[in-house]
Design an enzyme around this catalytic site. Structure first.
Site, PDB file in Angstrom:
ATOM      1  N   GLU A  13      30.166  26.852  22.479  1.00 50.99           N
ATOM      2  CA  GLU A  13      29.956  28.260  22.890  1.00 50.99           C
ATOM      3  C   GLU A  13      29.116  28.245  24.163  1.00 50.99           C
ATOM      4  O   GLU A  13      27.908  28.396  24.127  1.00 50.99           O
ATOM      5  CB  GLU A  13      29.305  29.097  21.781  1.00 50.99           C
ATOM      6  CG  GLU A  13      28.094  28.518  21.109  1.00 50.99           C
ATOM      7  CD  GLU A  13      27.380  29.561  20.216  1.00 50.99           C
ATOM      8  OE1 GLU A  13      27.539  30.770  20.452  1.00 50.99           O
ATOM      9  OE2 GLU A  13      26.656  29.146  19.307  1.00 50.99           O
ATOM     10  N   GLU A  36      28.263  30.011  33.168  1.00 50.59           N
ATOM     11  CA  GLU A  36      27.194  29.145  32.659  1.00 50.59           C
ATOM     12  C   GLU A  36      27.671  27.689  32.598  1.00 50.59           C
ATOM     13  O   GLU A  36      27.141  26.872  31.847  1.00 50.59           O
ATOM     14  CB  GLU A  36      26.678  29.676  31.312  1.00 50.59           C
ATOM     15  CG  GLU A  36      25.931  31.007  31.498  1.00 50.59           C
ATOM     16  CD  GLU A  36      25.354  31.578  30.207  1.00 50.59           C
ATOM     17  OE1 GLU A  36      25.355  30.885  29.181  1.00 50.59           O
ATOM     18  OE2 GLU A  36      24.908  32.740  30.236  1.00 50.59           O
TER      19      GLU A  36
END
Lengths: 680, 680
Positions: free
Chosen positions: B480, B489
């Protein structure tokens, strides 16, 4: 070896030549420099290396020379005599992802490599037209610009016309449409404007235009001069042949080159020699050239002295490109140096000056001296006083009537002199009051009056015209208080204050004045304003001799002031909204700010104008004024510009505010006079 | 005396009322505050004073109160309970110069006067429509803004529709065209955009919209919410009457008011009472209201306590405007407080957060905790692992086959838990490796494994996933790592690095993700970015819960990443050019930046999406991302937006660059990652 030594052309090196890739770069250089050229345009990388010459780390941070033996040249030579050329296969916008990726890496690498060598400029290939925006190209160039400190990037572009202009030409001459329509409806100027904005109008980014056989219309060329146009690439194929077999250019191309020379745009000869001329008879060795003045030319000369000593029997004269060089020389030498005044002005071209504040500050003697040199201006004043005296005093009263004339703001006395000359010419009797607040200037008037023996006629009054209590009222009030924008040196306020000195029905010279404004493109001035790096300078008008600029629409009248002022109490606040039309044929435009001028009526038909269409011939006292915009605005083709201008009066100051509301709004500049005002 | 206490509505005072000029301002205030209103909108100057109330010096530097006995109120009352109203005769753009001049002076004076009294806001009259731009009005307002430190200016404007939308409606219903076409084709939204730009998007300038009887379409209302809309002026004439004679609003108007309340827009009742209702039966005195929390409401309450003590027999309840107030109260109280999650989110609305850098920094336990609360997200992961296990291990092999599952970036272990739950539900055997670099998080996983008795099944590996040498390869790799913009990210880089952990043919969960981008208007966020006063913050993306924003065109896909990555070596550089269409009916627009979202495929039809049209219900782990523009761009009606987005990878960092090239170009933002990057 510059083509000619002309101080007014500043830092331009004069003629370059494109050369093929050569392992022996030093030998190539020697060959072309001996031929006469000042620099060469040389590929950075051997053609055929269709991938990055070495695998760089992804961010291109390190560069190692691997391709050729560059180290045989000093960096002074690289910097002064070589413009690098990026490989033409590079295409970061290729639809093929692998080629696009390799291209971006190769472009980055070649630029790093050129910067490492100390080149002064690098030529970037024209993006492929079908990519339209070529945005990845723009991204890589912009990122590279962020890492450069002095090396310039010249983007090679075709010289095209706006699509609407092309269409019109095709309508005008449908039969011969094909030759010029081959460039299709893509306007590279528009592409350039977008790229330049994407790259934040970097001072290091410029254009090199390829000269086509059929030149576009003059306006389509002129718009480039207001952009950072650095070079013209002149293919040998554009030359025609004269009777003796020598390469020459058409009249239109000759004019283009003259314009280029006058605007510091370099010319680079490209392509194979197509004109084979019989070798010239042997000549004596060339005389020693005088040391060039500009630093770059000096660097070039130093570099030349370093590796390229002249052979005694100059082999350059028999070079196949020598006839082209000689022709360029001829065009350059033929340039008219211009009138003496033009030469004086050359030093001021595109140079920002703060406007005078004569009311707040006392001028220096030198400033008066400069202005007094303008014979035309004082001749106009004399003509105005002449006409006023004839109107005011009929011939049969000339003997008995004494006209009272006051010069308010007399300075060192030139208007006193002109007025007395007019009185002599008209045989009218005159009593002159010369009112001046500057004590240093007073000394000059006193001497003038003494020398000329005018003591009876002239009374010198050392005071501010707004405070003086006169012993009598004036028939004629003469002043020279106009600034570059007419009212910007507070002539309205001064003359309103002096109006009480005038008899009812008396005459003010000037009788009225009107400011004019025109939207302009001027990348160079805008860059100079930006380089101050503060808001204040972006909201200040400058006195400037426009040179590399483009007027987007003709000037229009803004504010008018009339003297004596019929409005009581006077209100010198003004607001104007101007719509500047722009024909669609001119294509997109870039608005950097506004050029301001004035027209003034001294008396009846005697005028003093700086408004270009009516400019008083040979008058040079005023340069125009430049009102910058904080950000350049891109104008779509055919989009009119709507501009607002305010003249605001406070207790202690007068200032302008300005803004654009169409095609797109910008913030009102200088609100409340926060950045610029004229003190009362 | 707020209408209701709702923490999520922040600093709005709730309902105001317009009052006529009265000499006894204190008495007027008491009357309306007792009736229930929170503040009054009162004229600054007695109507009929059609010139500046006192002759000010030209620059308006001094103000003396002369008109009324203002000093009977404290400045807390002025500031907290009175919005001033500028005289409506004022018209600085009048073609009559004398009126224009008087207007500019009077406007300047009334504003100075209001600022002197300490008012929080002043309502400016609507410029006359025939003046179109009303540029002198803009100049005076802008100059006044320069001198204000806290007083806001609310410009009163009609709520109109874009001309193209009006035309369309008229085409749709030509018979009833007249009622709505009375507002002609002038769109006050466009006027507002120009004015706001001219005034440099001042934080002190806002809008107060007059609510018409026939509301414009929803999009025409919604665009105002992304502007500094401060108040709705609600005429009593807009109310209809219910069976009992009470004033009520149409459904559409009710919705408008709910929207206003939800967006901190104040409502001000205007006009004469038109609904005369029989007086209500006597009631006990109202209970003490709880102390309001917001500072402004508190100031109002304090001021109220100061001069306006409640009478025991509250006369307010019989006030002729009381039924209107009660109806506004009813609408306000009826507002749905929203789901618990919405209440949590309310605090984040339009608040800029820096995106996480989980690769560079170790997250705090609280951050994990917040994310772990998102039940929906982990249910999706469980469903994905569930489906993958069923696909990978047929029923008849369930007993003998052990599936190796690696959770890379296990954090405190929620994906370990979800995976084991999926294994149980599918009756598949699982061996889990939990790989995590954050030592603090490791402690949590260890405890979880101990508590659950999963020691046999779970191996905890404390290392960076890019460096780990595994004892065996994985069938399923679960992670995740997505950010608000999907790849921001560095999920692509992490999963490319972890790909060697996966067996050939193994499954990555997520299997792919795609970012989305939409152009937005959001004056509030742009103002917040600008207030940092540096370039860096203008070129940084922010995680943000958009509230007062307007999506100019639906989101479009930008970058897609697939795992396992079929491209070797992987290249995670990306470039995208997006054309956002804008229908002409929506009129002009203002572009402040871009909202970013993502869609991800966890496994086959199990998705996790924040892209609004496909948003996973009840999932709240991600707010959108906001890419600002350094300067807002005004978009002409119907003008598409062309946007460029690059994802660039360096040795140690990844960053985005973005730009607009149409309808007008802007500089490429964040070149080379100079202002913002994510460290590798």
């Amino acid at each position: 070896m510059p083509l000619g030594k002309r101080s007014d052309f500043g830092d331009a090196r004069y003629a370059g030549v494109e050369v093929n890739y050569a392992h022996d770069i030093a030998g190539t250089m020697q060959e072309y420099l001996l031929c006469g050229f000042d620099f060469v345009l040389a590929p950075l990388v051997q053609p055929g290396h269709e991938q990055p010459a070495l695998q760089l780390p992804q961010d291109g941070s390190a560069v190692t020379p691997v391709i050729r033996e560059e180290l045989m040249l000093t960096s002074a030579t690289w910097g002064g005599q070589i413009v690098g050329k990026v490989s033409s296969w590079i295409d970061p916008d290729s639809p093929e992802p692998e080629l696009a990726q390799r291209s971006a890496a190769a472009l980055q690498q070649e630029l790093s490599w050129a910067a490492f060598l100390g080149l002064q400029a690098v030529l970037l290939p024209t993006p492929q037209q079908q990519h339209k925006g070529a945005f990845n190209h723009a991204q890589v160039v912009n990122q590279a610009l962020g890492g450069l400190s002095h090396m310039a990037l010249w983007l090679q572009l075709p010289m095209t016309e706006p699509p609407a202009a092309q269409q019109q030409q095709q309508q005008d001459a449908p039969a011969v449409a094909n030759s010029s329509s081959s460039s299709s409806s893509f306007d590279w100027f528009e592409y350039w404007c977008t790229l330049f904005t994407l790259c934040e109008q970097s001072s290091l980014l410029g254009v090199a235009l390829v000269v086509p056989p059929d030149l576009p219309c003059k306006r389509a060329v002129a718009r480039w001069l207001a952009q950072p146009l650095k070079a013209l690439l002149l293919p040998t194929s554009v030359f025609t042949t004269n009777k003796r077999g020598y390469p020459i250019l058409s009249k239109a191309h000759q004019e283009l080159l003259s314009t280029a020379y006058r605007h510091n745009v370099q010319v680079v000869l490209t392509g194979e020699p197509l004109h084979k001329v019989a070798p010239a008879p042997p000549q004596p060795p060339p005389p020693a050239t005088p040391a060039p003045e500009s630093t770059i030319a000096a660097a070039a000369a130093a570099a030349g002295g370093d590796v390229l000593p002249f052979a005694v029997n100059d082999p350059g004269e028999s070079h196949v490109l020598r006839p082209y060089w000689e022709y360029l020389c001829y065009l350059f030498r033929r340039l008219d140096g211009g009138a003496a005044q033009e030469q004086v002005e050359a030093g001021y071209r595109d140079y920002l000056q703060a406007p005078l504040q004569p009311l707040q500050d006392n001028l220096e003697s030198q400033t008066y001296e400069t202005f007094e040199k303008d014979v035309t201006k004082y001749a106009c004043y004399q003509a105005a006083v002449h006409a006023a005296l004839l109107d005011r005093v009929p011939d049969d009263k000339a003997e008995e009537t004494v006209t009272t004339l006051m010069v308010v703001g007399a300075g060192r006395g030139p208007l006193v002199r002109s007025s007395i000359a007019a009185a002599r010419a008209t045989r009218r009797k005159l009593r002159v009051y010369a009112v001046e607040k500057n004590p240093a200037a007073i000394v000059h008037i006193q001497r003038m009056v003494r020398c000329e023996g005018w003591q009876e006629m002239v009374t010198i009054v050392h005071t501010d015209m707004r405070e003086w209590q006169p012993p009598e009222l004036a028939d004629i009030l003469v002043s020279e208080l106009l600034g570059s924008f007419g009212d910007n040196e507070l002539s309205p306020e001064c003359l309103d204050g002096a109006q009480r000195l005038l008899k009812p029905g008396g005459i003010s010279i000037p009788a009225s004045y009107t400011s004019f404004l025109a939207p302009v493109t001027t990348a160079k001035l805008w860059d100079a304003v930006r380089n101050y790096k503060d808001l204040e300078h972006c909201e200040t008008p400058y006195v400037v001799k426009f040179h590399r600029h483009y007027t987007l629409s003709p000037p229009q009248p803004v504010f008018t002031f009339v003297h004596p002022n019929p409005q009581q109490p006077p209100d010198n606040n003004r607001a104007a909204t101007l719509r500047f039309p722009r024909p669609a044929e001119e294509g997109v435009g870039v608005l950097h700010g506004f050029a301001g001028y004035f027209e003034s009526v001294l008396y009846k038909d005697v005028t003093l104008n700086t408004h270009p269409p009516t400019h008083t011939p040979n008058m040079f006292s005023w340069f125009p004024i430049f009102f910058p915009l904080r950000e350049p605005l891109t104008l779509p083709a055919g989009a009119d510009v709507i501009t607002h201008m305010w003249r605001k009066c406070g207790k202690h100051k007068v200032w302008y505010e300005w803004a654009v509301s169409e095609p797109v709004a910008c913030p009102i500049h200088n609100p409340g006079g926060r950045s610029y005002y004229v003190g009362l």
